[in-house]
Design a protein around this motif. Structure first.
Motif, PDB file in Angstrom:
ATOM      1  N   ARG A 251       0.499  -1.264   0.269  1.00 46.41           N
ATOM      2  CA  ARG A 251      -0.091   0.047   0.153  1.00 46.41           C
ATOM      3  C   ARG A 251       0.435   1.433  -0.207  1.00 46.41           C
ATOM      4  NH1 ARG A 251      -2.767   0.409   5.104  1.00 46.41           N
ATOM      5  NH2 ARG A 251      -3.797   2.000   4.503  1.00 46.41           N
ATOM      6  N   HIS A 252       0.561   2.438  -0.596  1.00 43.63           N
ATOM      7  CA  HIS A 252       1.254   3.544  -0.204  1.00 43.63           C
ATOM      8  C   HIS A 252       0.736   4.519   0.224  1.00 43.63           C
ATOM      9  CE1 HIS A 252       1.229   2.305  -4.343  1.00 43.63           C
ATOM     10  NE2 HIS A 252       2.120   1.582  -4.599  1.00 43.63           N
ATOM     11  N   VAL A 253       0.607   4.516   1.142  1.00 40.19           N
ATOM     12  CA  VAL A 253       0.526   5.021   3.048  1.00 40.19           C
ATOM     13  C   VAL A 253       0.754   6.665   2.957  1.00 40.19           C
ATOM     14  CG1 VAL A 253      -0.488   3.055   4.664  1.00 40.19           C
ATOM     15  CG2 VAL A 253       1.564   4.374   4.566  1.00 40.19           C
ATOM     16  N   TYR A 254       2.195   6.680   2.435  1.00 43.02           N
ATOM     17  CA  TYR A 254       3.135   8.728   1.922  1.00 43.02           C
ATOM     18  C   TYR A 254       1.874   9.113   0.723  1.00 43.02           C
ATOM     19  CZ  TYR A 254       5.480   7.563   6.267  1.00 43.02           C
ATOM     20  OH  TYR A 254       5.843   6.929   7.516  1.00 43.02           O
ATOM     21  N   GLY A 255       1.541   7.793  -0.092  1.00 43.07           N
ATOM     22  CA  GLY A 255       1.413   8.239  -1.094  1.00 43.07           C
ATOM     23  C   GLY A 255      -0.287   8.484  -1.312  1.00 43.07           C
ATOM     24  N   ASP A 256      -1.289   7.721  -0.638  1.00 40.94           N
ATOM     25  CA  ASP A 256      -2.433   8.481  -0.525  1.00 40.94           C
ATOM     26  C   ASP A 256      -2.604   9.290   0.423  1.00 40.94           C
ATOM     27  OD1 ASP A 256      -2.825   5.776  -1.516  1.00 40.94           O
ATOM     28  OD2 ASP A 256      -3.324   4.468  -0.250  1.00 40.94           O
ATOM     29  N   TRP A 257      -1.490   8.951   1.382  1.00 40.71           N
ATOM     30  CA  TRP A 257      -1.937  10.583   2.893  1.00 40.71           C
ATOM     31  C   TRP A 257      -1.944  12.037   1.876  1.00 40.71           C
ATOM     32  CZ3 TRP A 257       0.190  15.046   5.159  1.00 40.71           C
ATOM     33  CH2 TRP A 257       0.274  15.891   5.636  1.00 40.71           C
ATOM     34  N   LEU A 258      -0.415  12.049   0.810  1.00 37.47           N
ATOM     35  CA  LEU A 258      -0.715  13.238   0.573  1.00 37.47           C
ATOM     36  C   LEU A 258      -1.745  13.181  -1.230  1.00 37.47           C
ATOM     37  CD1 LEU A 258       3.417  12.874  -0.244  1.00 37.47           C
ATOM     38  CD2 LEU A 258       2.279  14.923   1.088  1.00 37.47           C
ATOM     39  N   ILE A 259      -2.202  12.013  -1.750  1.00 45.15           N
ATOM     40  CA  ILE A 259      -3.767  12.522  -2.566  1.00 45.15           C
ATOM     41  C   ILE A 259      -4.841  12.450  -1.784  1.00 45.15           C
ATOM     42  CG2 ILE A 259      -4.803  10.845  -3.837  1.00 45.15           C
ATOM     43  CD1 ILE A 259      -2.578   8.966  -4.464  1.00 45.15           C
ATOM     44  N   ALA A 260      -4.475  12.519  -0.764  1.00 48.10           N
ATOM     45  CA  ALA A 260      -5.641  13.375   0.233  1.00 48.10           C
ATOM     46  C   ALA A 260      -5.958  13.950   0.504  1.00 48.10           C
ATOM     47  CB  ALA A 260      -6.488  12.543   1.565  1.00 48.10           C
ATOM     48  N   VAL A 261      -4.631  15.024   0.238  1.00 47.14           N
ATOM     49  CA  VAL A 261      -4.481  16.935   0.897  1.00 47.14           C
ATOM     50  C   VAL A 261      -4.220  17.349  -0.707  1.00 47.14           C
ATOM     51  CG1 VAL A 261      -2.408  18.758   1.944  1.00 47.14           C
ATOM     52  CG2 VAL A 261      -3.619  16.591   2.742  1.00 47.14           C
ATOM     53  N   SER A 363       8.674   5.494 -16.193  1.00 47.24           N
ATOM     54  CA  SER A 363       7.801   6.943 -16.871  1.00 47.24           C
ATOM     55  C   SER A 363       7.554   8.100 -15.865  1.00 47.24           C
ATOM     56  CB  SER A 363       6.301   5.837 -16.832  1.00 47.24           C
ATOM     57  OG  SER A 363       5.928   5.884 -16.260  1.00 47.24           O
ATOM     58  N   MET A 364       7.770   8.347 -14.751  1.00 41.33           N
ATOM     59  CA  MET A 364       7.590   8.928 -13.436  1.00 41.33           C
ATOM     60  C   MET A 364       9.381   9.774 -13.609  1.00 41.33           C
ATOM     61  SD  MET A 364       4.750   7.868 -12.095  1.00 41.33           S
ATOM     62  CE  MET A 364       4.003   6.349 -12.884  1.00 41.33           C
ATOM     63  N   MET A 365       9.951   9.322 -14.002  1.00 36.84           N
ATOM     64  CA  MET A 365      11.477   9.792 -13.990  1.00 36.84           C
ATOM     65  C   MET A 365      11.266  11.516 -13.994  1.00 36.84           C
ATOM     66  SD  MET A 365      15.084   9.758 -15.891  1.00 36.84           S
ATOM     67  CE  MET A 365      14.497  10.488 -17.010  1.00 36.84           C
ATOM     68  N   ARG A 366      10.767  12.292 -15.287  1.00 37.62           N
ATOM     69  CA  ARG A 366      11.889  13.173 -15.294  1.00 37.62           C
ATOM     70  C   ARG A 366      10.582  14.366 -14.347  1.00 37.62           C
ATOM     71  NH1 ARG A 366      13.878  14.891 -19.560  1.00 37.62           N
ATOM     72  NH2 ARG A 366      14.401  12.888 -21.131  1.00 37.62           N
ATOM     73  N   GLY A 370      13.826  11.074  -9.245  1.00 39.64           N
ATOM     74  CA  GLY A 370      14.150   9.480  -8.343  1.00 39.64           C
ATOM     75  C   GLY A 370      14.137  10.455  -6.453  1.00 39.64           C
ATOM     76  N   GLY A 371      13.213  10.993  -5.993  1.00 41.78           N
ATOM     77  CA  GLY A 371      13.094  11.896  -5.001  1.00 41.78           C
ATOM     78  C   GLY A 371      13.948  12.430  -4.089  1.00 41.78           C
ATOM     79  N   HIS A 372      13.315  12.905  -3.278  1.00 40.61           N
ATOM     80  CA  HIS A 372      14.988  13.083  -2.319  1.00 40.61           C
ATOM     81  C   HIS A 372      16.512  12.293  -2.060  1.00 40.61           C
ATOM     82  CE1 HIS A 372      16.544  16.710   0.491  1.00 40.61           C
ATOM     83  NE2 HIS A 372      15.689  15.561   1.662  1.00 40.61           N
ATOM     84  N   LEU A 373      17.678  13.701  -2.256  1.00 41.89           N
ATOM     85  CA  LEU A 373      18.515  12.559  -2.412  1.00 41.89           C
ATOM     86  C   LEU A 373      19.196  11.349  -1.305  1.00 41.89           C
ATOM     87  CD1 LEU A 373      21.193  11.536  -3.903  1.00 41.89           C
ATOM     88  CD2 LEU A 373      22.304  13.586  -2.701  1.00 41.89           C
ATOM     89  N   PRO A 374      18.383  11.715  -0.016  1.00 39.06           N
ATOM     90  CA  PRO A 374      18.351  10.905   1.157  1.00 39.06           C
ATOM     91  C   PRO A 374      17.758  10.310   1.243  1.00 39.06           C
ATOM     92  CG  PRO A 374      18.413  13.905   1.976  1.00 39.06           C
ATOM     93  CD  PRO A 374      17.893  13.406   0.219  1.00 39.06           C
ATOM     94  N   HIS A 375      17.013  10.270   0.800  1.00 35.09           N
ATOM     95  CA  HIS A 375      16.005   8.803   0.796  1.00 35.09           C
ATOM     96  C   HIS A 375      15.872   8.323  -0.167  1.00 35.09           C
ATOM     97  CE1 HIS A 375      12.374  11.959   2.020  1.00 35.09           C
ATOM     98  NE2 HIS A 375      13.124  12.346   2.964  1.00 35.09           N
ATOM     99  N   CYS A 390       9.063   4.848  -3.273  1.00 34.12           N
ATOM    100  CA  CYS A 390       9.317   4.563  -5.208  1.00 34.12           C
ATOM    101  C   CYS A 390       7.414   5.175  -5.315  1.00 34.12           C
ATOM    102  CB  CYS A 390       9.955   4.017  -4.950  1.00 34.12           C
ATOM    103  SG  CYS A 390       9.377   4.019  -6.768  1.00 34.12           S
ATOM    104  N   GLY A 391       7.428   3.745  -4.530  1.00 31.34           N
ATOM    105  CA  GLY A 391       6.018   3.422  -4.655  1.00 31.34           C
ATOM    106  C   GLY A 391       4.562   4.900  -4.539  1.00 31.34           C
ATOM    107  N   ASP A 392       4.777   5.385  -3.221  1.00 30.89           N
ATOM    108  CA  ASP A 392       4.660   6.507  -3.227  1.00 30.89           C
ATOM    109  C   ASP A 392       4.450   7.873  -3.861  1.00 30.89           C
ATOM    110  OD1 ASP A 392       3.040   5.766   0.058  1.00 30.89           O
ATOM    111  OD2 ASP A 392       5.529   5.419  -0.521  1.00 30.89           O
ATOM    112  N   LEU A 393       5.629   7.356  -4.484  1.00 32.53           N
ATOM    113  CA  LEU A 393       5.908   9.125  -5.242  1.00 32.53           C
ATOM    114  C   LEU A 393       4.579   9.087  -6.718  1.00 32.53           C
ATOM    115  CD1 LEU A 393       9.391   9.791  -4.165  1.00 32.53           C
ATOM    116  CD2 LEU A 393       7.609  11.413  -4.081  1.00 32.53           C
ATOM    117  N   ALA A 394       5.282   6.819  -6.982  1.00 30.10           N
ATOM    118  CA  ALA A 394       4.208   7.224  -8.526  1.00 30.10           C
ATOM    119  C   ALA A 394       2.866   7.460  -8.442  1.00 30.10           C
ATOM    120  CB  ALA A 394       4.697   5.573  -9.053  1.00 30.10           C
ATOM    121  N   ALA A 395       1.917   6.740  -6.798  1.00 29.64           N
ATOM    122  CA  ALA A 395       0.567   6.921  -6.492  1.00 29.64           C
ATOM    123  C   ALA A 395       0.598   7.975  -6.686  1.00 29.64           C
ATOM    124  CB  ALA A 395       0.283   5.857  -5.281  1.00 29.64           C
ATOM    125  N   LEU A 396       1.457   8.977  -6.189  1.00 32.54           N
ATOM    126  CA  LEU A 396       1.007  10.663  -6.070  1.00 32.54           C
ATOM    127  C   LEU A 396       1.105  11.242  -7.807  1.00 32.54           C
ATOM    128  CD1 LEU A 396       0.508  13.006  -4.656  1.00 32.54           C
ATOM    129  CD2 LEU A 396       2.963  13.486  -4.096  1.00 32.54           C
TER     130      LEU A 396
END
Ligand code: SF4
Length: 434
Positions: A251-261, A363-366, A370-375, A390-396
């Motif tokens: 599940r993409h709990v962080y992605g889902d959280w940000l999607i709701a916002v 397909s999301m690269m551009r 790759g998200g925030h470097l430390p992550h 990764c999965g959360d960013l893709a979902a968002l």
């Protein structure tokens, strides 16, 4: 030709294992092979105080294994500030920069007494010239934001960003003082003082760290109740060795959280605030360069200057391992171009060539970049991995893309393969293996 590695005493002290990891393993030959185009540093994070008056449990400075702050002077001296200003002006002149931004940071920067802070602000402001502007902001937990301090910051036109994680329950989950008491009430009093006073224009917004146990819409609505011009949501700083709390593979709990916002923000009848992450993603989808280091492929260009004048990399790298932010360079002996050639800085400026093969084929690269470097950190491969989110960013990204396309359709705009949809399809990158 022999490869040139940057082996400073600090880099040596972090051990061979780390130095073999990407990007510390890169040599000057690799920079060339990876087609690095140096981009001047435009953002300077000045640690004017190395301690903090509160004790947030997720703090990547004080609550993790990296305790380098203990060896730093508590406050930045006027001498260090003057030398920092001189290095910044020198860098601006070499690279013909018209403006730079200085963020006063800590610890808690406002622990510095107003008379000292005035001296630091005077020194930094004096670096501005008719053809070069130094813009200053402060990032604070807000607790010490008195009328006196606000007046002082107004004198030097210092923007004020405040850290607040949402409503009282959400904020006080993590942001507590040394006695264990929540800080929400005191921060809100400061925000109100700033907003209702004569210098409300200085309020530059909130920085909020996501905790997926908090209700996303309630969190967002608690923040916009204070009319911030911008809200920046940050995922907690974790990586593949140290997984984010409650992250689930299926599940993409962080992605889902940000999607709701996002849905609450995007669906509002009027603009209530700007949300940096969403705006940057939408801009990149439409072909505009990102202004955020953690969205898209735009080159990152920021450096930290510690209270003793040492140059460091992004603070958040400290969440990866002890010493990850060290450069071994300082403002007295080294100019900023030397920092610019640090492998970690170069890595942030390589665009697609600074990403792992999974990201380069994504397909999301551009948009994601790759998200925030430390992550991206994982022992062994270093920072050459997809984001742990990764999965959360893709979902968002997919969600924002579909909402944008829906809106365009409703507005009668027909996007073809040359525009938005074209940008979102799988790009083919002239990939070079690091
Ligand atoms: S979504 Fe994942 S694989 Fe794709 S670019 Fe982002 S981090 Fe890399």
């Amino acid at each position: 030709m022999a490869k040139m590695h940057m082996q400073t005493p600090q880099l040596l002290s972090i051990g061979t294992k780390r130095r073999d990891e990407w990007p510390l393993s890169l040599s000057s030959d690799d920079f060339e092979r990876l087609e690095w185009q140096p981009v001047a540093i435009r953002e300077f994070i000045l640690k004017i105080n190395s301690r903090c008056n509160i004790k947030c449990d997720y703090c990547y400075l004080y609550e993790l294994s990296d305790d380098s702050w203990k060896s730093q002077p508590v406050f930045m001296s006027e001498e260090v500030a003057r030398q920092a200003a001189s290095r910044i002006a020198q860098h601006a002149e070499i690279h013909q920069l018209e403006s730079v931004r200085i963020y006063l940071h800590g610890g808690e920067p406002l622990q510095m007494k107003p008379h000292r802070l005035r001296k630091i602000l005077s020194v930094l402001s004096a670096a501005s010239r008719s053809d070069f502007e130094v813009r200053i902001s402060v990032q604070t937990n807000g607790i010490l934001l008195s009328d006196e301090v606000i007046d002082l910051l107004a004198e030097f036109e210092v923007g004020i960003g405040i850290s607040l994680d949402g409503d009282a329950m959400g904020n006080d989950r993590h942001r507590r003082d040394r006695r264990g008491d929540g800080t929400y009430q005191r921060v809100v009093e400061s925000v109100t003082r700033l907003r209702e006073g004569p210098h409300s224009q200085l309020f530059s917004g909130f920085l909020a760290t996501v905790d997926v146990r908090n209700d996303p819409v309630a969190c967002y609505e608690a923040l916009i109740a204070h009319h911030p011009p911008v809200v920046d949501f940050l995922q907690p700083h974790h990586n593949w060795d140290n997984a984010p709390p409650l992250l689930e593979p299926t599940r993409h709990v962080y992605g889902d959280w940000l999607i709701a916002v996002f849905d609450r923000w995007f669906g509002a009848a009027r603009v209530e605030t700007r949300v940096r992450k969403f705006e940057q993603m939408m801009k990149v989808m439409l072909g505009v360069a990102s202004a955020s280091e953690s969205v898209g492929l735009s080159p990152a260009a920021s450096v930290v200057i510690q209270t003793n004048g040492s140059y460091e990399l992004l603070d958040t790298l400290k969440s990866a391992y002890k010493g990850a932010a060290l450069t071994g360079l300082n403002i007295f002996d080294n100019d900023l171009d030397r920092v610019l050639h640090h492998p970690m800085v170069v890595a942030g400026q390589l665009g697609a060539n600074g990403l792992c093969s999974t990201c380069r084929e994504c397909s999301m690269m551009r948009i994601c970049g790759g998200g925030h470097l430390p992550h991206r950190y994982k022992s062994g491969s270093g920072f050459l991995n997809p984001s742990v989110y990764c999965g959360d960013l893709a979902a968002l990204i997919l969600h924002i893309q579909s909402r944008l396309l829906e809106s365009c359709k409703e507005a009668g705009i027909d996007f073809t393969s040359h525009t938005l949809q074209g940008r979102l399809r799988n790009p083919r990158v002239g990939a070079l293996q690091p």
